[in-house]
Design an enzyme around this catalytic site. Structure first.
Site, PDB file in Angstrom:
ATOM      1  CG  ASP A  32      -2.139   0.800   1.146  1.00 39.94           C
ATOM      2  OD1 ASP A  32      -2.035   1.995   0.804  1.00 39.94           O
ATOM      3  OD2 ASP A  32      -3.229   0.257   1.394  1.00 39.94           O
ATOM      4  CG  ASN A  33       0.159   4.654  -2.564  1.00 39.38           C
ATOM      5  OD1 ASN A  33      -0.866   4.603  -1.888  1.00 39.38           O
ATOM      6  ND2 ASN A  33       0.173   5.145  -3.792  1.00 39.38           N
ATOM      7  CB  SER A  35      -2.076   7.677  -1.685  1.00 36.19           C
ATOM      8  OG  SER A  35      -3.081   6.798  -2.148  1.00 36.19           O
ATOM      9  CG  ASN A  36      -7.916   7.754   0.345  1.00 38.51           C
ATOM     10  OD1 ASN A  36      -8.061   8.663   1.147  1.00 38.51           O
ATOM     11  ND2 ASN A  36      -8.932   7.235  -0.325  1.00 38.51           N
ATOM     12  CG  PHE A  81      -8.743  -4.524  -2.101  1.00 46.84           C
ATOM     13  CD1 PHE A  81     -10.122  -4.638  -2.231  1.00 46.84           C
ATOM     14  CD2 PHE A  81      -8.057  -5.482  -1.376  1.00 46.84           C
ATOM     15  CE1 PHE A  81     -10.799  -5.696  -1.655  1.00 46.84           C
ATOM     16  CE2 PHE A  81      -8.731  -6.549  -0.790  1.00 46.84           C
ATOM     17  CZ  PHE A  81     -10.091  -6.654  -0.934  1.00 46.84           C
ATOM     18  CB  SER A 125     -17.494  -1.195  -9.174  1.00 44.88           C
ATOM     19  OG  SER A 125     -18.610  -0.372  -9.021  1.00 44.88           O
ATOM     20  CB  THR A 127     -19.600   1.596 -11.504  1.00 48.70           C
ATOM     21  OG1 THR A 127     -19.854   2.833 -12.140  1.00 48.70           O
ATOM     22  CG2 THR A 127     -18.196   1.158 -11.818  1.00 48.70           C
ATOM     23  CE1 TYR A 149     -13.870   3.618  -8.792  1.00 45.66           C
ATOM     24  CE2 TYR A 149     -16.158   3.750  -9.531  1.00 45.66           C
ATOM     25  CZ  TYR A 149     -15.193   3.176  -8.723  1.00 45.66           C
ATOM     26  OH  TYR A 149     -15.535   2.172  -7.876  1.00 45.66           O
ATOM     27  CE  LYS A 153     -13.152  -0.226  -9.183  1.00 41.27           C
ATOM     28  NZ  LYS A 153     -12.086  -0.816  -8.371  1.00 41.27           N
ATOM     29  CG  ASN A 199     -19.583   6.769  -1.926  1.00 42.25           C
ATOM     30  OD1 ASN A 199     -18.383   6.593  -1.844  1.00 42.25           O
ATOM     31  ND2 ASN A 199     -20.247   6.670  -3.063  1.00 42.25           N
ATOM     32  NE  ARG A 292     -24.396  11.506  -6.961  1.00 37.53           N
ATOM     33  CZ  ARG A 292     -23.868  10.689  -6.053  1.00 37.53           C
ATOM     34  NH1 ARG A 292     -23.080  11.170  -5.098  1.00 37.53           N
ATOM     35  NH2 ARG A 292     -24.117   9.397  -6.078  1.00 37.53           N
TER      36      ARG A 292
END
Ligand code: UD1
Length: 345
Positions: A32-33, A35-36, A81, A125, A127, A149, A153, A199, A292
């Site tokens: 993992d970096n 970053s989040n 992930f 996802s 999506t 995004y 995926k 979300n 939205r």
């Protein structure tokens, strides 16, 4: 299967899955970096399971770093992930999304092929179904995406399918998540998005906490049960268990397989908000706002394939989801050691 490399293992879904894997007797090696996300999560995971995640701070796009990690461990399977996840940001910075999310997957595939790691689970996802042509959505529904995004995926699914065609010994599970919410029952890890949440559930939690003034409900004129958008919310622990089930499936060398991970139930925005208020006995001020852009009216899964082929079925209810989300949020508010940023879904 014993040694599982988890990319993005410090994230929301990655951390819950790591717990599930450790409890299932697997060794978890995380890259993992951060970053989040935060490294503190590994202490929490150790407290909860009594087991250690072996972790590396590295970027999944960095092929050399991946090579070193893989050489140090006899990896049997990769769960991928890591990636950027904000739809709006992806529209503003498409190249950043394509570069990061696609490059990391290519790097991972390259290193897997070099080292005969023949099992990959990808965090996809719902999506990728675009606007539903019919409901519930099964895995045969047509595929499309409307933002970078979602394109990532979809492209990654195509890349992995092509890798399987060229290398039939490679087993791949594409897991299409519906709307992940909730938190570990200890409430010591959960979802903590940076900035203003996009979300629904994180926004409800922050409004209930007083961090946001009120929730905007995006549209009450959809053709749905009460006019508000309907989604298939799934508890993150159920999702984590779905990954453990997918690994067992890959051990049978099934080729390239695709599964929806959802409950099969639709819940409207108003239903979710009202359940949150009633079950948690807390106020969530809300107001109806315009729709939205890019939202669909309704979306829920047909989870039959996962049930039949993985022996997996979601167990947690909407009441569990609103309770665990809120309890984890309360711990975050009191600055307890709760971490975990959002994960790519
Ligand atoms: C969104 C993404 C999807 C991604 C998923 C990750 C879009 C268009 N889609 O899905 O690609 O995979 O997040 O979990 O961004 N809502 C409100 N008020 C809010 C926030 C949301 O009313 O402040 C409503 C939405 O209109 C929708 C429902 O809540 O009806 C769920 O929204 P959200 O949690 O953002 O998920 P999705 O839009 O389904």
């Amino acid at each position: 299967m014993k040694n599982i490399l988890v990319t993005g293992g410090a994230g929301y879904i990655g951390s819950h899955t790591s717990i599930e894997l450790l409890e299932g007797g697997y060794n978890v090696i995380c890259v993992d970096n951060f970053s989040n996300s935060s490294k503190d999560i590994f202490d929490v995971i150790h407290d909860l399971t009594g087991k250690h995640v072996t972790w590396y701070e590295a970027d999944v796009c960095d092929v050399e770093a991946l090579r070193k990690i893989v050489k140090a461990h006899d990896i049997d399977c990769v769960i991928h992930f890591a990636g950027y996840k904000a739809v709006g940001e992806s529209v503003e910075k498409p190249l950043m999304y394509y570069q990061n999310n696609i490059d990391s997957t290519l790097a991972l595939c390259e290193v897997c092929l070099e080292n005969s790691i023949n099992n990959i689970v990808f965090s996809s996802s719902a999506t990728v179904y675009g606007a539903p042509q019919y409901l519930p959505l099964d895995e045969h529904h047509s595929l499309s995406a409307t933002n970078p995004y979602g394109n990532c995926k979809l492209f990654i699914e195509h890349i992995l399918k092509d890798v399987h065609v060229a290398h039939p010994e490679m087993n791949i599970a594409l897991l299409r998540y519906f709307n992940p919410v909730g938190a570990h029952p200890s409430h010591r890890l959960g979802e903590s998005p940076k900035g203003i949440p996009n979300n629904l559930m994180p926004y409800i939690c922050q409004t209930a906490s007083g961090l946001r003034e009120q929730l905007s409900i995006f549209g009450d004129d959809y053709d749905t049960v009460d006019g508000t958008g309907v989604r298939d919310y799934i508890h993150v622990v159920d999702l984590a268990k779905g990954h453990a089930a997918a690994i067992k499936k890959l051990a049978t060398a099934p080729g390239c397989v695709v599964y929806n991970l959802g409950t099969g139930n639709g819940t409207s925005v108003l239903e979710l908000v009202r359940t949150f208020i009633t079950e948690n006995n807390v106020d969530v001020p809300f107001a109806i706002a315009p729709r939205r852009a890019g939202d669909i009216a309704e979306c829920w899964a047909d989870p039959a394939s996962a049930k039949e082929e993985l022996g997996w079925e979601a167990q947690y209810t909407i009441v569990d989801m609103v309770r665990d989300s809120w309890e984890a949020q309360k711990r975050m508010n009191t600055n307890e050691k709760v971490t975990v940023a959002s994960e790519a879904v």
